[in-house]
Scaffold this motif. Structure first.
Motif, PDB file in Angstrom:
ATOM      1  N   LYS A   1       0.821  -1.206   0.000  1.00 57.19           N
ATOM      2  CA  LYS A   1       0.000   0.000   0.000  1.00 57.19           C
ATOM      3  C   LYS A   1       0.856   1.258   0.000  1.00 57.19           C
ATOM      4  O   LYS A   1       0.565   2.232  -0.696  1.00 57.19           O
ATOM      5  CB  LYS A   1      -0.921   0.004   1.211  1.00 57.19           C
ATOM      6  CG  LYS A   1      -2.048  -1.022   1.155  1.00 57.19           C
ATOM      7  CD  LYS A   1      -2.880  -0.976   2.436  1.00 57.19           C
ATOM      8  CE  LYS A   1      -4.017  -1.985   2.387  1.00 57.19           C
ATOM      9  NZ  LYS A   1      -4.799  -1.989   3.662  1.00 57.19           N
ATOM     10  N   GLN A   2       1.926   1.231   0.789  1.00 57.35           N
ATOM     11  CA  GLN A   2       2.744   2.429   0.946  1.00 57.35           C
ATOM     12  C   GLN A   2       3.692   2.678  -0.222  1.00 57.35           C
ATOM     13  O   GLN A   2       4.038   3.829  -0.503  1.00 57.35           O
ATOM     14  CB  GLN A   2       3.546   2.349   2.249  1.00 57.35           C
ATOM     15  CG  GLN A   2       2.683   2.423   3.502  1.00 57.35           C
ATOM     16  CD  GLN A   2       3.509   2.512   4.769  1.00 57.35           C
ATOM     17  OE1 GLN A   2       4.608   3.066   4.774  1.00 57.35           O
ATOM     18  NE2 GLN A   2       2.987   1.959   5.872  1.00 57.35           N
ATOM     19  N   THR A   3       4.123   1.610  -0.889  1.00 53.64           N
ATOM     20  CA  THR A   3       5.133   1.770  -1.944  1.00 53.64           C
ATOM     21  C   THR A   3       4.589   1.558  -3.348  1.00 53.64           C
ATOM     22  O   THR A   3       5.219   1.988  -4.321  1.00 53.64           O
ATOM     23  CB  THR A   3       6.291   0.777  -1.730  1.00 53.64           C
ATOM     24  OG1 THR A   3       5.794  -0.570  -1.886  1.00 53.64           O
ATOM     25  CG2 THR A   3       6.906   0.939  -0.348  1.00 53.64           C
ATOM     26  N   GLY A   4       3.477   0.863  -3.461  1.00 55.13           N
ATOM     27  CA  GLY A   4       2.968   0.506  -4.776  1.00 55.13           C
ATOM     28  C   GLY A   4       3.703  -0.670  -5.393  1.00 55.13           C
ATOM     29  O   GLY A   4       3.482  -1.020  -6.553  1.00 55.13           O
ATOM     30  N   CYS A   5       4.583  -1.293  -4.619  1.00 58.80           N
ATOM     31  CA  CYS A   5       5.357  -2.449  -5.092  1.00 58.80           C
ATOM     32  C   CYS A   5       4.652  -3.738  -4.672  1.00 58.80           C
ATOM     33  O   CYS A   5       4.578  -4.055  -3.484  1.00 58.80           O
ATOM     34  CB  CYS A   5       6.761  -2.431  -4.506  1.00 58.80           C
ATOM     35  SG  CYS A   5       7.753  -0.969  -4.907  1.00 58.80           S
TER      36      CYS A   5
END
Length: 398
Positions: free
Chosen positions: A79-83
């Motif tokens: 969620k935080q990195t999009g990875c």
């Protein structure tokens, strides 16, 4: 909970010997200064996230809630990195080395018996620790080790560490042992009830014992053995074999064996000792007077990683205090981040696992990769490489 950490000898991987030209040093805080890996450069800055990262890991290191809904540090990372995280659990260090060579993975949680192979072959790239903000809080004893650095350059981000302990049945093994002699020279007293770790790297445990008890062998580093030293360690293990009831790699089986009384004395990990005691086994585990071997895992990035930016973000995430505390408790090891201890659910966890006790870790010889170029600094002899350890282990077990 950890499933297994076994060094099953995969023939394809054991042929991978390090291409190093000189000797390095061994032990925490002393980088492998003699190795000469390919001249690879770490990035100077991070770019845009690629949207995914492909990881190879030990069981319990990359948890997304699918094994246990309460155990999930992957979802928030995504969620935080999009990875998006894609991971594969490896059952052995040899499997990790083999998988990294496919080019399909961006990073791996390598133990010391794999890391030097990855460095020397050019599969692992040096890392720019400045791009991993949480690295500054990693315990000093995990930085610049002979298993994760070369000439002061880090080739990964430390994840955690653990010691290989001597565990014994407090009711059947008397007097209480203080030495590894309980499983070597004195093992006949518990014939058929001695247990040992099922791995070629266990040869180092015998070498560590001989370092203390046979000074004439002049062993400096249990992972740097010339032929005479190696032969002595192998001979000791062949002698021990007559008294071994079981070689273990699955920790649940070891717990069961100590509960039933099938095993009375042998090598273990802290997490196993804790679990066995919680289930009623009358056991104690400790570091004997000769010291012990142990592991320190390092997240290493593939030299030609397709998703290096997401890999760097993962390395920073996995050693962030809260996440590092979660994975350490779930896996059963000391965390790497010094601030993680404040975030463990069990406030005694870090004391139990000696997380901040650097004096404790000075007695632990972390797994390293045996190579011909002696890691103890000798240049007048050749040391026995890992492939020969694998062959010898098969002979030891008969």
């Amino acid at each position: 909970m950890r499933l297994t950490r076994t060094l099953q000898a995969a023939a394809a991987a054991t042929a991978l010997l390090l291409a190093a030209t000189a000797c390095g040093s061994s032990g925490g805080g002393s980088s492998a200064t003699g190795l000469n890996p390919p001249d690879l450069k770490a990035p100077t800055k991070l770019g845009t996230s690629e949207g995914q990262v492909n990881l190879i890991a030990w069981a319990g290191y990359v948890e997304n809630g699918s094994n246990d809904p309460k155990v999930d540090w992957v979802t928030d990372f995504q969620k935080q990195t999009g990875c998006q995280v894609h991971s594969k659990v490896a059952a052995s260090s040899d499997e990790m080395v083999k998988l990294m060579k496919t080019g399909e993975y961006d990073a791996v949680s390598a133990s010391g018996d794999a890391s030097l192979r990855l460095i020397a072959s050019g599969d692992a790239a040096p890392v720019n620790t400045e791009l991993v903000p949480n690295y500054k809080d990693v315990f000093s004893g995990l930085k610049n080790g002979s298993w994760n650095s070369v000439k002061g350059t880090m080739y990964g981000i430390p994840h955690g560490r653990g010691a290989n302990l001597l565990m014994y049945n407090t009711q059947k093994v008397t007097p209480a042992p203080t030495s590894w002699s309980a499983v070597f020279d004195d093992a006949a007293a518990y014939k058929g009830h001695v247990t040992a770790y099922d791995s070629p790297i266990y040869i180092a445990d015998a070498a560590l014992y001989l370092k203390a008890t046979k000074p004439e062998l002049k062993i400096k580093d249990p992972y740097a053995l010339d032929q005479k030293q190696f032969d002595a360690a192998v001979a000791l293990l062949k002698k021990q074999n007559a008294d071994v009831g079981e070689y273990w790699s699955d920790y649940l089986k070891e717990v069961s064996a100590f509960k039933s009384g099938d095993s009375l004395v042998g090598t273990t990990w802290q997490v196993i000792a804790n679990l066995a005691a919680s289930e009623g086994a009358k056991v104690k585990a400790f570091v004997p007077k000769e010291g012990s071997t142990g592991w320190s895992d390092t997240w290493m990035i593939y030299a030609k990683a397709k998703h290096p930016n997401c890999a760097y973000q993962w390395m920073n995430w996995i050693i962030s205090p809260k996440v590092n505390a979660q994975v350490a408790e779930y896996f059963g090891e000391a965390p790497a981040n010094s601030k993680a201890c404040a975030d463990t659910s069990d406030k005694n966890f870090c004391a139990t696992y000696h997380a901040a006790d650097e004096g404790y870790w000075k007695h632990i010889a972390f797994w390293n990769t045996p190579i011909e170029q002696c890691l103890d600094g000798r240049t007048d002899v050749k040391c026995v490489p890992y492939a020969k350890w694998v062959q010898a282990w098969t002979e030891i077990k008969g």
